[in-house]
Design an enzyme around this catalytic site. Structure first.
Site, PDB file in Angstrom:
ATOM      1  N   LYS A 268       0.775  -1.215  -0.175  1.00  0.00           N
ATOM      2  CA  LYS A 268       0.226   0.021   0.014  1.00  0.00           C
ATOM      3  C   LYS A 268       0.904   1.357   0.035  1.00  0.00           C
ATOM      4  CE  LYS A 268      -3.892  -1.701   2.627  1.00  0.00           C
ATOM      5  NZ  LYS A 268      -5.043  -1.581   1.399  1.00  0.00           N
ATOM      6  N   ARG A 342     -10.347 -11.624   1.737  1.00  0.00           N
ATOM      7  CA  ARG A 342     -11.063 -12.657   1.123  1.00  0.00           C
ATOM      8  C   ARG A 342     -10.285 -14.238   1.124  1.00  0.00           C
ATOM      9  NH1 ARG A 342     -11.247  -9.543  -4.641  1.00  0.00           N
ATOM     10  NH2 ARG A 342     -11.118  -7.838  -2.794  1.00  0.00           N
TER      11      ARG A 342
END
Ligand code: BES
Ligand code: ZN
Ligand code: ZN
Length: 487
Positions: A268, A342
């Protein structure tokens, strides 16, 4: 050396319900905004102060019996939450001022409710009072004397019962905030698991089992191990089981427990990365909700599962292009290591459904930045394979003051999560929130399922209603109320 971290869970204000004023306790009163009959001059003065009655206004009265006037606007229940929160903040700063001025700190205050305030008004006010003054600070300073008790002055016959339920809901929200606010240098997966186990101790019919990385490897939790593999702090699976006698319905609650999300090798940007310490807010909501459900002795079987891992960068990080084998055998082609939520949820969903055969499954996760763009930061997204379940979530949220909006599982996009090298594709592009939900759907089979994407409302950078900047505890109250709807 004393650990400067505040205790988790922190202490809520004590609540008392009474129908008489005790002399010497500073008193606040609630005031509705002027109506037409009040005329241009507005409301009558109290102790030389003319009340505005505006929701969120708290005015100090210099003399006489009442010390604060808190506006409740049009008097709708919702305004009572805002008023309670504004009031508790004002009272806390007044206490600080008193102490600074060398006066003795008062530890309790009372709020006088209007005659016509109903149970809903009392509940809303209580949420505001209990959560509006929430604070989480890590400091070397000694704790300052603070408020301890708030007394509600009301003759309402159901006040005590209403307040008791709200106290448990508010405690769940505050505990979820504490967990999410705890910095990630403390909050390893093991810390989260130990804390969940510690706070669940002693609650009847509730047990917590913590699985370590060795067990996860033996069982084939490839998603959790891939994500957690880049961190020096190994992953855990937290399983909370609440088994009240005689219950028939069984609900499975699964929460994303990423204790810090660097993005992994798909790293990120530095701006805002620090906020990713709250990336286990879904897991926090589930730990706090299951604890509250058990404390309230709701007659519903509930299993909470929190796959906890740190998504970090190192020589043992998983890679884009890897193929990961989940619990149960399905394989995922990794496209972006930042789509880690996920990966861990997929394992936990399959495991939980296979082991527990629940009647319905609900997961909560700070899953996608896209969801923040779609619905902003005060509303959670609900994806569901079952209309009745989606409706239950939304309605439960309404009853506790959390807003939800149904999102579509678009069939047109279902094929984009189909893999070519592996069974499913993890990050195929397209509308982020929806694609993530479609990915998860591949792991739930036929059981009614709702997926709550709380990336937006899990944290706040502003003060509003009973929320203060930082983690909000969003979803904890909805989940408790949702489970209660099955009782
Ligand atoms: N934890 C983030 C989602 C997030 C973003 C939560 C902002 C709260 C605020 C999640 O793991 C993530 O990084 N998702 C990616 C997925 C993408 C790489 C497919 C995203 O949404 O950008
Ligand atoms: Zn991520
Ligand atoms: Zn994440």
């Amino acid at each position: 050396m004393r650990n400067p971290l505040p205790p988790v869970p922190g202490k809520l204000l004590e609540l008392e319900v009474s129908d008489d004023l005790r002399r010497g306790t500073p008193l606040a009163t609630l005031i509705a905004a002027p109506s037409e009959e009040d005329g241009d001059a507005g409301l009558a003065e109290i102790g030389g102060v003319r009340p505005t009655g505006k929701t969120g206004d708290v005015q100090t009265v210099p003399t006489g019996g009442v010390r604060w006037l808190a506006g409740v606007g049009d008097g709708e229940p919702k305004q009572y939450r805002k008023a309670g929160a504004a009031l508790v903040r004002a009272v806390s700063s007044a206490l600080e001022e008193d102490v600074k001025a060398g006066q003795k700190a008062f530890r309790a205050f009372a709020v006088e409710l209007p005659e016509d305030a109903g149970a809903e008004h009392i509940e809303e006010l209580t949420f505001g009072l209990l959560l509006g003054g929430y604070r989480f600070t890590v400091t070397a300073e000694d704790p300052k004397p603070g408020l301890r008790t708030v007394r509600l002055i009301t003759r309402h016959e159901h006040a005590a019962v209403a307040v008791e339920r709200v106290r448990e809901l508010a405690a769940a929200a505050a505990f979820a905030r504490d967990l999410a606010n705890t910095p990630s240098n403390i909050k390893t997966p093991a810390w989260l698991a130990d804390t969940a186990a510690r706070v669940s101790g002693g609650i009847p019919n509730l047990t917590v089992t913590v699985r370590d990385e060795k067990w996860l490897a033996e069982q084939g939790f490839g998603g959790v191990l891939a994500v957690g593999g880049g961190s020096a702090a190994p992953p855990r699976l937290i399983e909370l089981e609440y088994r009240p006698r005689g219950a028939t319905t069984h609900l499975l609650l699964v929460g994303k427990g990423i204790t810090f999300d660097t993005g992994g090798l798909s790293i990120k940007p530095a701006d805002g990365m620090h906020l990713m310490r709250t990336d286990m807010a879904g897991g926090a909501a589930i730990i706090a909700a299951v604890r509250a459900i058990a404390a309230l002795r709701l007659p519903v079987k509930v299993t909470g599962l929190v796959p906890a891992a740190e998504n970090h960068v190192s020589g043992s990080s998983y890679r884009p292009g890897d193929i990961v084998r989940h619990y149960g055998g399905k394989t995922t082609e990794v496209g972006n290591t930042d789509a880690e939520g996920r990966m861990v949820l997929a394992d936990a969903l399959v495991y939980g459904i296979k082991k527990h055969k629940p009647d319905a499954v609900i997961d909560a996760a700070t899953l996608t930045g896209a969801m923040k763009v779609s619905l902003g930061v005060r509303t959670g997204g609900v994806f569901a394979t079952d209309d009745a379940l989606a409706e239950r979530v939304t309605k439960a949220g309404e009853r506790v003051g959390e807003a939800w909006w149904r999102m579509p599982l678009l069939e047109d996009l279902a094929e984009t999560v189909q893999g070519s090298l592996g069974d499913v594709r993890q990050a195929p592009g397209g509308p982020g929130g929806i694609v993530a939900a479609l990915f998860l759907r591949e792991f739930v089979g036929d059981v009614p399922w709702a997926h709550l994407d709380i990336a937006g409302p899990a944290r706040a950078d502003k003060t509003y209603a009973d929320v203060v900047p930082g983690a909000t505890g969003f979803a904890a109250r909805t989940l408790v109320e949702l489970v209660a709807s099955y009782s």
